[in-house]
Scaffold this active site. Structure first.
Site, PDB file in Angstrom:
ATOM      1  N   ASP A  30      49.303  39.732  32.499  1.00 31.44           N
ATOM      2  CA  ASP A  30      47.990  39.558  31.888  1.00 31.44           C
ATOM      3  C   ASP A  30      47.731  38.093  31.556  1.00 31.44           C
ATOM      4  O   ASP A  30      48.654  37.371  31.163  1.00 31.44           O
ATOM      5  CB  ASP A  30      47.924  40.392  30.597  1.00 31.44           C
ATOM      6  CG  ASP A  30      46.504  40.634  30.146  1.00 31.44           C
ATOM      7  OD1 ASP A  30      45.562  40.222  30.853  1.00 31.44           O
ATOM      8  OD2 ASP A  30      46.319  41.229  29.070  1.00 31.44           O
ATOM      9  N   ASN A  32      45.664  35.777  33.624  1.00 34.41           N
ATOM     10  CA  ASN A  32      45.282  34.835  34.683  1.00 34.41           C
ATOM     11  C   ASN A  32      43.871  34.278  34.469  1.00 34.41           C
ATOM     12  O   ASN A  32      43.635  33.075  34.603  1.00 34.41           O
ATOM     13  CB  ASN A  32      45.335  35.515  36.054  1.00 34.41           C
ATOM     14  CG  ASN A  32      46.744  35.806  36.518  1.00 34.41           C
ATOM     15  OD1 ASN A  32      47.702  35.242  36.006  1.00 34.41           O
ATOM     16  ND2 ASN A  32      46.870  36.688  37.487  1.00 34.41           N
ATOM     17  N   ARG A  33      42.946  35.157  34.125  1.00 33.77           N
ATOM     18  CA  ARG A  33      41.555  34.730  33.971  1.00 33.77           C
ATOM     19  C   ARG A  33      41.388  33.840  32.738  1.00 33.77           C
ATOM     20  O   ARG A  33      40.666  32.836  32.773  1.00 33.77           O
ATOM     21  CB  ARG A  33      40.635  35.945  33.901  1.00 33.77           C
ATOM     22  CG  ARG A  33      40.616  36.765  35.187  1.00 33.77           C
ATOM     23  CD  ARG A  33      39.495  37.773  35.224  1.00 33.77           C
ATOM     24  NE  ARG A  33      39.628  38.782  34.177  1.00 33.77           N
ATOM     25  CZ  ARG A  33      38.716  39.727  33.945  1.00 33.77           C
ATOM     26  NH1 ARG A  33      37.600  39.756  34.656  1.00 33.77           N
ATOM     27  NH2 ARG A  33      38.911  40.643  33.014  1.00 33.77           N
ATOM     28  N   ASN A  78      40.399  47.883  37.330  1.00 40.69           N
ATOM     29  CA  ASN A  78      40.046  46.562  37.856  1.00 40.69           C
ATOM     30  C   ASN A  78      38.955  46.624  38.923  1.00 40.69           C
ATOM     31  O   ASN A  78      38.344  45.588  39.244  1.00 40.69           O
ATOM     32  CB  ASN A  78      41.270  45.858  38.425  1.00 40.69           C
ATOM     33  CG  ASN A  78      42.246  45.387  37.373  1.00 40.69           C
ATOM     34  OD1 ASN A  78      43.444  45.217  37.642  1.00 40.69           O
ATOM     35  ND2 ASN A  78      41.780  45.188  36.138  1.00 40.69           N
ATOM     36  N   PHE A  79      38.725  47.816  39.476  1.00 42.10           N
ATOM     37  CA  PHE A  79      37.631  47.942  40.442  1.00 42.10           C
ATOM     38  C   PHE A  79      36.274  47.692  39.779  1.00 42.10           C
ATOM     39  O   PHE A  79      35.272  47.483  40.472  1.00 42.10           O
ATOM     40  CB  PHE A  79      37.639  49.333  41.080  1.00 42.10           C
ATOM     41  CG  PHE A  79      38.680  49.503  42.156  1.00 42.10           C
ATOM     42  CD1 PHE A  79      38.495  48.965  43.415  1.00 42.10           C
ATOM     43  CD2 PHE A  79      39.856  50.201  41.903  1.00 42.10           C
ATOM     44  CE1 PHE A  79      39.457  49.119  44.411  1.00 42.10           C
ATOM     45  CE2 PHE A  79      40.818  50.363  42.880  1.00 42.10           C
ATOM     46  CZ  PHE A  79      40.618  49.817  44.141  1.00 42.10           C
ATOM     47  N   ARG A 202      54.714  42.607  28.610  1.00 41.74           N
ATOM     48  CA  ARG A 202      53.294  42.281  28.784  1.00 41.74           C
ATOM     49  C   ARG A 202      53.023  40.879  28.266  1.00 41.74           C
ATOM     50  O   ARG A 202      53.400  40.528  27.149  1.00 41.74           O
ATOM     51  CB  ARG A 202      52.390  43.270  28.054  1.00 41.74           C
ATOM     52  CG  ARG A 202      50.908  42.901  28.242  1.00 41.74           C
ATOM     53  CD  ARG A 202      49.955  43.982  27.876  1.00 41.74           C
ATOM     54  NE  ARG A 202      48.604  43.625  28.327  1.00 41.74           N
ATOM     55  CZ  ARG A 202      47.646  44.491  28.574  1.00 41.74           C
ATOM     56  NH1 ARG A 202      47.875  45.772  28.430  1.00 41.74           N
ATOM     57  NH2 ARG A 202      46.448  44.087  28.974  1.00 41.74           N
ATOM     58  N   ARG A 208      49.233  46.254  24.104  1.00 40.30           N
ATOM     59  CA  ARG A 208      48.868  47.603  24.531  1.00 40.30           C
ATOM     60  C   ARG A 208      49.458  47.854  25.904  1.00 40.30           C
ATOM     61  O   ARG A 208      49.776  46.926  26.636  1.00 40.30           O
ATOM     62  CB  ARG A 208      47.351  47.798  24.538  1.00 40.30           C
ATOM     63  CG  ARG A 208      46.593  46.738  25.310  1.00 40.30           C
ATOM     64  CD  ARG A 208      45.103  46.751  25.005  1.00 40.30           C
ATOM     65  NE  ARG A 208      44.419  45.628  25.631  1.00 40.30           N
ATOM     66  CZ  ARG A 208      43.864  45.644  26.828  1.00 40.30           C
ATOM     67  NH1 ARG A 208      43.910  46.752  27.564  1.00 40.30           N
ATOM     68  NH2 ARG A 208      43.260  44.596  27.324  1.00 40.30           N
TER      69      ARG A 208
END
Length: 258
Positions: A30, A32-33, A78-79, A202, A208
């Protein structure tokens, strides 16, 4: 300069505390963005830097003797991202899968590539790339890289349940045949080798589980380690800290059992 000198010593110190090495680590990659946004760069850049970090993490896994790594690469949720981001991600996945076939480390270490997730949700060209990588490494069994792609924990249980009910209806199996082992076959398929998860990691300061491996992780009470660094900033030191958490928990359980 000081950090480059101290960090290897700290890694050595923590490694000495890791008396128990997990067989199977599952990672939710988690941040990257958020990493890209913080740097003022494009989202696609963040994903590519994250993919490069993934390759480093796989090298660390070999060094530490971790036989199974499962990466949460792309969830069913993610779609819902923009078409351009999904398209960029799928292009990146195809590039990385193609490079796997010729990567000398994959063949030197004997790494088998496996996908878990709903293949029917993937575009045909990406599905073909997955299948080529799987076929090229199908004969290896030293280490396993499991890609959770188009994956959702609830979805996999739902689909497995539907398939079991269909086979009971068609008299292929009896209700008395239904067991934990049978359910795992329907979850992942007979050709997928994936043991219970020992440790979930994570990144990105999110605490979560995000619908990740509920049967193999939650059902087996795996250890969980949440850490602050975004995935592109994840270090070997962070992985060692996670393994230390697992090792301490394992040692505590052994004391209780004794």
């Amino acid at each position: 300069m000081i950090r480059s000198l101290i960090e290897p010593l700290y890694e050595y110190f923590i490694t000495r505390q890791c008396q128990h090495i997990p067989t199977h680590i599952a990672i939710i990659q988690d941040g990257n963005r958020r990493f890209a946004k913080k740097k003022g760069l494009t989202t696609s850049y963040g994903h590519r830097v994250g993919a490069d970090r993934t390759e480093e993490v796989l090298d660390w896994a070999q060094q530490l003797g971790i036989r199974y790594i499962t990466l949460y690469i792309f969830s069913t949720e993610n779609f819902n991202r923009t078409d351009s981001e999904v398209s960029d991600l799928f292009t990146l996945f195809k590039e990385k899968l193609a490079s796997i076939i010729d990567d000398e480390r994959v063949h030197r270490y004997g790494i088998r590539i496996q996908m878990i997730g709903d293949r029917e949700l993937l575009p045909e060209d990406l599905r073909d790339a997955v299948e080529r990588a799987e076929a090229a490494t199908a004969h290896y069994d030293n280490f396993y890289l499991n890609m959770a792609l188009a994956y959702g924990g609830r979805n996999e249980i739902l689909q497995a349940t539907k398939n079991i009910l269909g086979d009971v209806r068609d008299s292929k199996i009896k209700t008395s045949d239904i067991s934990e082992d049978l359910l795992e076959e329907y979850l992942y398929g007979k050709n997928i080798t994936i043991p219970p998860v020992d440790l979930i990691v994570r990144t990105g300061n999110e605490c979560r589980m995000s619908n990740f491996l509920p049967w193999l992780a939650n059902g087996h009470e795996s250890a969980v380690y949440f850490c602050a660094p975004y995935w592109p900033m994840f270090r070997k030191l962070d992985m060692l800290r996670a393994i230390r958490v697992y090792s301490q928990r394992k040692a505590m359980l052994k004391q209780v059992e004794a």
